[in-house]
Design an enzyme around this catalytic site. Structure first.
Site, short mmCIF file in Angstrom:
data_model
loop_
_atom_site.label_atom_id
_atom_site.label_comp_id
_atom_site.label_asym_id
_atom_site.label_seq_id
_atom_site.Cartn_x
_atom_site.Cartn_y
_atom_site.Cartn_z
CB SER A 116 -1.63 -2.73 10.37
OG SER A 116 -1.84 -2.98 11.65
CB THR A 117 2.26 -5.29 11.84
OG1 THR A 117 1.18 -5.41 12.32
CG2 THR A 117 3.55 -5.53 12.50
CG HIS A 131 -4.48 -0.89 12.28
ND1 HIS A 131 -4.29 -1.84 11.72
CD2 HIS A 131 -5.43 -0.31 11.67
CE1 HIS A 131 -5.29 -2.05 10.62
NE2 HIS A 131 -6.15 -1.17 10.62
CG MET A 152 -1.86 -9.57 10.76
SD MET A 152 -0.62 -10.91 10.54
CE MET A 152 -1.49 -12.36 11.44
CG ASP A 188 -8.60 -1.66 8.34
OD1 ASP A 188 -9.76 -1.66 7.84
OD2 ASP A 188 -8.27 -0.97 9.06
#
Length: 356
Positions: free
Chosen positions: A170-171, A196, A289, A292
């Protein structure tokens, strides 16, 4: 203490809308707005904000030029505000390489339905950015096509047909994924990636990676046969899972509801790998973050997969790896620079074990 945000955008309407959204949350506050980077430069010195939101196309100085200078001279968390166009997505990918933590698309000015969901997305991005580790970047190097540097070789070529590498991020993940894929040899097992990202951006991300990697990288389509030396990125706004069709592993793309508030979701991909690939999967969870992927990675471990997590020191945001480790689904923790060799070493050990 509230997160201090500086909004930089040449549109007064966007500045007003973003300010209204950000100020509606009790843990963040817009301390100033700027119509261009030159004014922003003075406001940064005055207010010392925790996070910037930065438009890309602006007068006086382009957003990318400003970002590049900022990351060399005064590194700080930046969330890009991008237009949902092909050119906008390509520029956004470049911004992430230059050091931006994440991005959101320009808000639709007519939104009434879904404003809360969009507002929560912006708030989540700012919270993640405020926790991000930001490092100064050197002047960008020019990329001249695919690498000719030989990578660590697989000793048993049959492994590439039997194994799959499954990645979630993600991030900060776009840079981590690039770091991993550029080190993968052309005969590596097929790679499935859930990052993401919203619809409209993953194709540019895949194309950019394909131009610099030894392996081939593409945005996944429903029913793709997963081939060695190829990486498949889940399309933004859609879930991706792995299925078995005859002797082949294939991708499945669907538009089901978000999982863990994400679509695509890492848990969807990981859980399908546990069910379909089992002990022939290698799971990798990278910077991001939230949580997930933690449940899905545990399922993969229970099914016999070998799982790696990026360490805290090299993560932009140490959320998803931390949760996966806490859930007990990780075998080994390593820096992003060490993960490619660990994967190849594990594959070579697997090859020796299978021939004994």
């Amino acid at each position: 203490m509230k997160t201090k945000v500086l909004v930089i955008d040449d549109s007064a309407l966007i500045r007003s809308l973003l300010s209204e959204i950000i100020n509606s949350y009790p843990d963040m506050q817009v301390v100033a707005t700027a119509p261009d980077p030159l004014i922003a430069r003075d406001l940064i010195k005055l207010h010392n904000p925790d996070v910037l939101t930065l438009d890309i196309v602006m007068p006086k100085m382009d957003g990318l030029d400003f970002l590049e200078r900022l990351m060399r001279l005064r590194p700080m968390p930046v969330v890009m505000v991008s237009t949902l166009t092909e050119r906008g997505s390509e520029i956004t990918m470049r911004a992430l390489e230059l050091g931006a933590v994440d991005f959101v698309t320009k808000p639709k000015l007519a939104i009434v339905d879904g404003i809360r969901e969009y507002s929560d997305l912006i708030a989540d991005k700012i919270r993640a950015a405020s926790k991000a580790k930001i490092k100064a970047t050197a002047a960008p190097s020019i990329e001249l096509g695919k690498s000719n540097t030989p990578n660590t070789a697989l000793k048993n070529q049959n492994l590439s047909n039997e194994k799959l590498i499954i990645i979630g991020a993600s991030t900060g993940g776009t840079v981590a994924i690039k770091s991993f894929l550029t080190e993968m040899p052309s005969d590596c097992p097929g790679i499935l990636i859930t990052q993401h990202m919203p619809a409209g951006f993953t194709k540019s991300f895949a194309n950019r990676l394909d131009s610099i990697c030894e392996i081939h990288v593409k945005e996944a389509e429903d029913g793709d046969v997963i081939k060695p030396g190829h990486a498949y990125i889940a399309p933004g706004g859609m879930h991706m899972s792995v299925t078995r069709v005859g002797d082949n592993f294939c991708t499945k793309i669907d538009n089901n509801s978000p999982v863990n508030r994400h679509k695509p979701s890492v848990d969807v991909l990981f859980s399908s790998a546990a069910a379909v690939v089992g002990k022939n999967a290698i799971g990798i969870i990278l910077t991001g973050m939230g949580k997930d992927g933690a449940v899905g990675m545990m399922h993969m471990k229970e099914a016999g997969a070998f799982n790696l997590a990026q360490n805290e020191e090299t993560c932009v945001v140490y959320g998803m790896p931390k949760e996966a480790i806490a859930a007990g689904g990780v075998h080994q923790i390593a820096g992003i620079g060490d993960i490619p060799n660990l994967v190849i070493s594990h594959l070579n050990r697997s090859g020796r074990a299978s021939t004994n």
